[in-house]
Design a protein around this motif. Structure first.
Motif, short mmCIF file in Angstrom:
data_model
loop_
_atom_site.label_atom_id
_atom_site.label_comp_id
_atom_site.label_asym_id
_atom_site.label_seq_id
_atom_site.Cartn_x
_atom_site.Cartn_y
_atom_site.Cartn_z
N GLY A 244 0.83 -1.21 0.00
CA GLY A 244 0.00 0.00 0.00
C GLY A 244 0.85 1.25 0.00
O GLY A 244 1.73 1.42 0.84
N VAL A 245 0.61 2.12 -0.97
CA VAL A 245 1.46 3.30 -1.16
C VAL A 245 0.77 4.53 -0.57
O VAL A 245 -0.35 4.84 -0.95
CB VAL A 245 1.74 3.54 -2.66
N GLY A 246 1.45 5.24 0.30
CA GLY A 246 0.91 6.47 0.87
C GLY A 246 1.45 7.69 0.17
O GLY A 246 2.17 8.48 0.75
N GLY A 247 1.13 7.84 -1.10
CA GLY A 247 1.60 9.00 -1.87
C GLY A 247 2.99 8.77 -2.44
O GLY A 247 3.77 7.98 -1.90
N ALA A 248 3.29 9.44 -3.55
CA ALA A 248 4.59 9.19 -4.19
C ALA A 248 5.14 10.48 -4.83
O ALA A 248 6.22 10.92 -4.48
CB ALA A 248 4.45 8.09 -5.23
N PHE A 249 4.44 11.02 -5.81
CA PHE A 249 4.80 12.30 -6.45
C PHE A 249 6.20 12.29 -7.05
O PHE A 249 6.81 13.35 -7.19
CB PHE A 249 4.68 13.45 -5.45
N GLY A 250 6.74 11.12 -7.39
CA GLY A 250 8.08 11.04 -7.96
C GLY A 250 9.11 10.54 -6.96
O GLY A 250 10.13 9.98 -7.33
N GLY A 251 8.82 10.72 -5.69
CA GLY A 251 9.80 10.39 -4.65
C GLY A 251 10.00 8.90 -4.44
O GLY A 251 10.90 8.50 -3.70
N ARG A 252 9.19 8.07 -5.08
CA ARG A 252 9.40 6.63 -4.96
C ARG A 252 9.86 6.00 -6.26
O ARG A 252 9.76 4.79 -6.44
CB ARG A 252 8.11 5.94 -4.51
#
Ligand SMILES: Cc1cc2nc3c(=O)[nH]c(=O)nc-3n(C[C@H](O)[C@H](O)[C@H](O)COP(=O)(O)OP(=O)(O)OC[C@H]3O[C@@H](n4cnc5c(N)ncnc54)[C@H](O)[C@@H]3O)c2cc1C
Lengths: 770, 289
Positions: A244-252
């Motif tokens: 489960g991903v809690g937001g990413a915006f490029g940072g992952r």
């Protein structure tokens, strides 16, 4: 199996009754869970017997590692293993360019670089043990300024110099002149993605030397490739499943815990859990590139652009990450959605000893938009033109060519988007000082003004952004779609490796399957590497590219079902239509049920799907068809600035955006709201403060992101000019709002204060002292 | 780490005497952050949330005696009229969650120069009541702050209460933050007019190693108001007077540059807040006639 087709009238309402098709906004399967706090994020993963991994990071900006003594750490009770660079069997990692060691090897190049790993049966024990690792460093001279990094005498971050990429665009007259010339220098600070779910994952070793990694990420297959490289293992031994991903915006997009957790798991034979805390998260992912920009526009007295020159330096930090691609975007798109006949752009990506920078929503366009939009305002003022009108005059239209010579071959509604935001009703005038409402004033309940010093300003900005990966990248996605009857009901299972990071892609996949196959029940398979790559969840591309793959796989399934029916019923294939649970003839008669045709079989098709190819640009002129699609948006910001204290309240942030086709209208609006807030955050407050390479505010106490009291309600106008080259006509949605919102806010503040404000975030002291 | 959970005030004082290194925990909004960041590993936590006396406020010789464990939310809900400056400051603290847990006593215990309660309490000339098994003492708040995040508590002492005289005149509180909510102050200012005594109280936050009063500004303004007979006439405040008051407040600060703001901005903003808050307070005073 029935012997003869039943002749009953077709029921076209069958499909019409489907809920949650394209154009609807069905509830997200993860929505209720998330609101109720029951959704399992990566940090909630658990396995029997699991132990914990932690990272020891460099306290230095640039230093030689003289020695590492792991003895005292290893001797700590509860510790299973301590690993250093010597324990990494394979090579370096990196998104585009494998220049980053899994653990620092001989030298640390930035504050926070991973140096060693500890596994222990409790995270606290692991953390205490990590502090006992004795690393002797010898500090080296560091370079922590992007422009200085290009000077010949600057300390070298890597062998081979500090220049990572230099992109040139040369178009038209190399020595252009114009009657009106404006120029500026602009600085953009380092923004963080500030996703709320910190980096996390669980690596589970099998008993055959392989590993299963559950991880919150943006691109499972790029991770897999790099992990294999670092571990020296073949892909079948490194299996990834999306947690489960809690937001990413490029940072992952880059690796974080991935290889570390796998190394520890392979070494100890135990499942390894790793979760960064908030502070470590600020060191554990790349940030948006700080940029230094120099722009010059030449125009005639009527405001028509004649030429543009730009020099952009992106500070990539210590490792390459996706800097080269950010330079690609910043360079090719960095003059905005304007027609400019004569162009000279030099865009540089450089290595420094600052924290590594890479992907973040808006990817190279965000920084440039602050500069070109500020300069457009300056030009408008210089020639005495309205700031919207000058943008409309110079704005691209369909059929124009951009600065790399690429034909804009679908809608380019620059003028219309600006008109729409300009025509939206303005917010009410401010209340008088006698009946003020603190919450609507700069400073809010902090009670710093009752109206004194407050001036309103309005600002406009427009942008365009490429969708998908560019410059010849093999940008594809893979989808597997299966249709079968389960419990008397047709059921579709859709399986892709595309990371759902909160944007709602799983809902989009369901909507496409329902639309293409007429089946209500669509099961979304967990995302893993058992199916082919979907490419990255970035570049606003997944609804387009994975959406395209799912559509194509559905079409393949439909063709297979009809083929089966045609053979079985002995009817011409061309005369059959799949309509939900039924096979219908072109005259509308139901000729068989899906149950009849499938029985207990499943039709299962996997399709690899690519968008139109893109091409590398010419290294000398920068000309070429670099991008596959462009997405346009415009913002109007209305701000009240306390000009004496430098505090800002954004009163309205309204926008218009062309999305081609809104597959899920609610999700589109969500993307626009969130993206706008993130862009506004960069204009007003979001900055990782780095002094001499050291991060000074790695926490949400001092890395400020907008709260609900900072973000105004938005008016949003969504246009749907279908792109004829894209599935359903879609156009990427996620990034443009992050690009045009910030420059609009900055423009409004300049308007209110009369100050030049050539740096973002704009801090109060810039307004009071600038 | 042991967790001590006294049920009464005397038990708490005994526990603190027995374990002087025990860290008291009230709302925990500072303590838990310290623990999570591993800045601090106390052998004992002393939980004060079971002690009723700490969570009550009452009157004591005409003053409000505010138990150290009263939360910001309760100050806002229950004490808006009696302690207007503190209530204004409380509204600016963190988020609803933090205001529901965080206490005024905790703010004093932490003694951060950025604590929002301090400027309001200083302006109101509050005293603090400290207690131990040895007895109870009261001292002016100005003597309580001894350095950056340091206070006058002896190792065996706890904060029992804060004593504040209800206002005889208007109070104001202003705070600068770089966003409109949920922010640590870059600078803050508290003001109280005491017409009964023809005196002025001030408090400065985030602009010196400790929260402090701007004595010269207080004296300057009190005398100027007196000399011009303004306490009696309640005539409009001459703008130069407000401006000069702001300059005095600015001079009282000794701010630094840090990640939240620059020293020069802190000074500048204090002067502006002082000037503006004085004009609001004075308007209130005139209206109250
Ligand atoms: C997200 C967030 C936002 C915040 N925003 C603000 C803000 O805007 N403004 C602001 O001023 N603060 C803010 N704070 C800090 C904090 O909330 C306040 O300082 C609050 O007043 C602390 O009260 P508490 O009851 O939670 O104290 P605790 O954390 O329980 O204790 C704080 C300190 O006081 C000591 N202590 C507590 N009670 C006593 C006692 N009776 N006797 C002796 N020592 C005692 C403790 O040992 C500790 O040293 C914020 C904190 C967080 C986490």
């Amino acid at each position: 199996m029935t012997s003869a087709p039943t002749k009953v009238p077709a029921a076209p309402s069958e499909t019409a009754a489907l809920r949650g098709r394209i154009g609807d906004s069905p509830l997200r399967p993860d929505g209720t869970l998330k609101v109720q706090g029951e959704f399992a994020f990566g940090s909630d993963l658990w396995a029997d017997e699991m132990i914990w991994g932690v990272t020891l990071r460099s306290p230095h900006v640039h230093a030689r590692i003289v020695s590492i003594d792991v003895g005292p750490a290893l001797a700590t009770s509860g510790v299973y293993t301590v690993l250093t660079a010597e324990d990494v069997p394979g090579g370096n990692v990196g998104l585009d360019h494998a220049d980053q060691p899994v653990l620092a090897t001989g030298v640390v190049r930035y504050h926070g670089e991973p140096v060693a790993l500890v596994a222990a049966d409790h995270p606290e024990i692991a953390r205490q043990a990590a502090k006992k690792i004795r690393v002797v460093y010898e500090e080296l001279p560091a370079v922590t300024d992007g422009r200085r990094a290009l000077e010949p005498a600057a300390p070298q971050v890597h062998d081979g110099g500090n220049l990572l990429r230099h992109l040139k665009i040369r178009r038209g007259n190399p020595d252009p002149v114009a009657p009106v010339v404006v120029s500026l220098d602009f600085e953009v600070g380092m923004q963080d993605q500030a996703f709320l779910g910190p980096e996390s994952g669980l690596a589970v070793p099998d008993d055959a030397g392989g590993i299963d990694l559950y991880v919150a990420t943006q691109w499972l297959h790029a991770d897999q490739r790099q992990i294999c490289q670092a571990l020296g293992l073949p892909p079948e031994k490194v299996r990834l499943t999306l947690a489960g991903v809690g937001g990413a915006f490029g940072g992952r997009e880059d690796l974080s815990i991935h290889v570390h957790a796998c190394l520890l798991a392979l070494r100890t034979g135990k499942p390894i859990k790793m979760v960064y805390n908030r502070e470590e998260s600020f060191f554990g992912h790349v940030h948006r590139h700080p940029a230094s920009l120099r722009y010059e526009f030449g125009a005639d007295h009527d405001g028509l652009l004649h030429y543009a020159k730009a020099e952009i330096v992106f500070d990539g930090g210590a490792y390459a990450s996706s800097t080269a691609a950010v330079v690609g975007n910043g360079g090719t798109l960095g003059l905005g959605p304007y027609n400019i006949p004569n162009v000279q752009v030099d865009c540089y990506g450089v290595y420094t000893n600052n924290p590594p920078c890479g992907a973040m929503r808006g990817f190279g366009c965000v920084q440039a938009a602050f500069a070109h939009e500020a300069l457009m305002d300056e030009l408008a003022d210089r020639v005495g033109m309205d700031r919207v009108a000058i943008r409309q005059l110079n704005g691209m239209r369909e059929g124009d060519r951009n600065i790399t010579g690429q034909l804009i071959d679908s809608a380019a509604p620059v003028a219309e988007l600006l008109q729409l935001v300009q025509d939206m009703p303005l917010p009410a005038e401010r209340l008088s000082e006698d009946e003020f409402d603190l919450l609507s004033l700069p400073g809010g309940v902090s009670n710093t003004t009752h109206g004194e010093g407050v001036v309103r300003g309005i600002g406009y900005a427009v942008t365009y952004k490429n969708v998908g990966f560019s410059e010849g990248f093999d940008d594809y996605s893979t989808a597997r779609v299966r249709l079968e009857i389960t419990a008397d009901e047709p059921t579709v299972t859709v399986h892709t490796a595309a990371a759902e990071v909160g944007q709602g892609l799983i809902t989009v996949e369901q909507q496409i399957c329902r639309t293409e196959l007429g089946v209500q029940r669509v099961v979304v398979h967990p995302r893993d590497t058992q199916v082919g790559s979907a490419g990255s969840t970035s570049a606003s591309r997944q609804t387009y590219v994975t959406g395209g793959a799912v559509k194509a796989a559905c079409e393949a399934v439909r063709a297979k079902v009809l083929e089966r029916a045609s053979t079985m019923l002995d009817l011409e294939l061309s005369e059959l239509v799949l309509d939900g649970a039924q096979i219908v003839s072109i005259t509308g008669d139901v000729v068989a049920s899906l149950q009849d045709v499938l029985g207990t079989d499943a039709v299962d098709e996997t399709v690899k799907w690519s968008h139109r190819p893109t091409y590398p640009i010419d290294p000398e002129t920068g000309q070429g068809d670099a991008h596959v699609q462009y997405a346009f948006s415009a913002h109007r910001a209305v701000v009240d600035v306390d000009t004496e204290l430098g505090l800002v309240k954004v009163i309205a942030l309204d926008t218009a955006q062309d999305v081609g086709k809104a597959i899920n209208p609610d999700a589109v609006v969500g993307q626009i709201q969130g993206g706008s807030a993130q862009g506004m955050g960069l204009a007003l407050m979001e900055e990782i403060v780095v002094t001499d390479g050291r991060v000074r505010n790695p926490s949400f106490t001092d890395y400020l992101i907008p709260t609900i009291l900072d973000m105004p309600p938005m008016k949003i106008e969504v246009l749907e000019y279908a792109d004829p080259h894209a599935p359903y006509g879609v156009r990427g949605v996620g990034e443009p709002p992050t690009i045009s919102s910030g420059p609009a806010v900055a423009a409004a503040i300049r308007r209110a204060t009369g100050k030049a404000l050539r740096r973002v975030p704009i801090r109060p002291e810039h307004i009071t002292e600038g | 780490m042991d967790f001590l959970q006294p049920r009464s005030w005397s038990e708490a004082l005994e526990a603190k005497a027995a374990h002087p290194d025990a860290v008291p925990i009230a709302g925990g909004t500072d303590v838990m952050v310290e623990l999570n960041f591993d800045h601090h590993r106390p052998a004992f936590l002393l939980d004060l949330t079971r002690i009723e006396e700490l969570e009550t406020w009452s009157f004591d010789n005409g003053r409000v005696r505010l138990g150290a464990g009263v939360t910001y939310s309760r100050v806002i809900d229950e004490l808006g009229r009696l302690l207007p400056g503190l209530a204004m400051a409380s509204r600016t603290v963190g988020s609803p969650q933090i205001r529901n847990r965080g206490t005024v006593g905790g703010n004093l215990g932490a003694a951060s120069p950025a604590g929002d309660a301090h400027p309001a309490l200083l302006a109101a000339e509050a005293d603090v009541e400290l207690a131990s098994v040895r007895g109870t003492r009261r001292l002016p708040l100005t003597e309580f702050y001894t350095g950056v995040k340091r206070n006058a508590l002896a190792p065996d002492e706890l904060i029992a209460a804060i004593l504040i005289t209800p206002p005889s005149g208007p109070q104001q509180f202003c705070k600068i933050g770089t966003r409109n909510a949920m922010v640590i102050s870059v600078s803050a200012f508290g003001l109280a007019l005491h017409p009964e005594r023809k005196a002025v109280g001030t408090g400065i936050g985030s602009a010196a190693p400790t929260p402090r009063r701007a004595y010269e500004a207080e004296n300057f303004l009190a005398q100027a108001l007196d000399a011009a007979g303004l306490w009696e006439t309640r005539a409009t405040m001459p703008p130069e007077l407000a401006r000069e008051f702001g300059n005095y407040v600015r001079s009282a600060a000794s701010p630094i540059d840090d990640v939240r703001g620059t020293a020069s901005y802190r000074s500048h903003s204090l002067a502006v807040m002082a000037r503006r808050s004085l004009s609001w307070a004075w308007d209130d005073y005139r209206r109250a006639a």
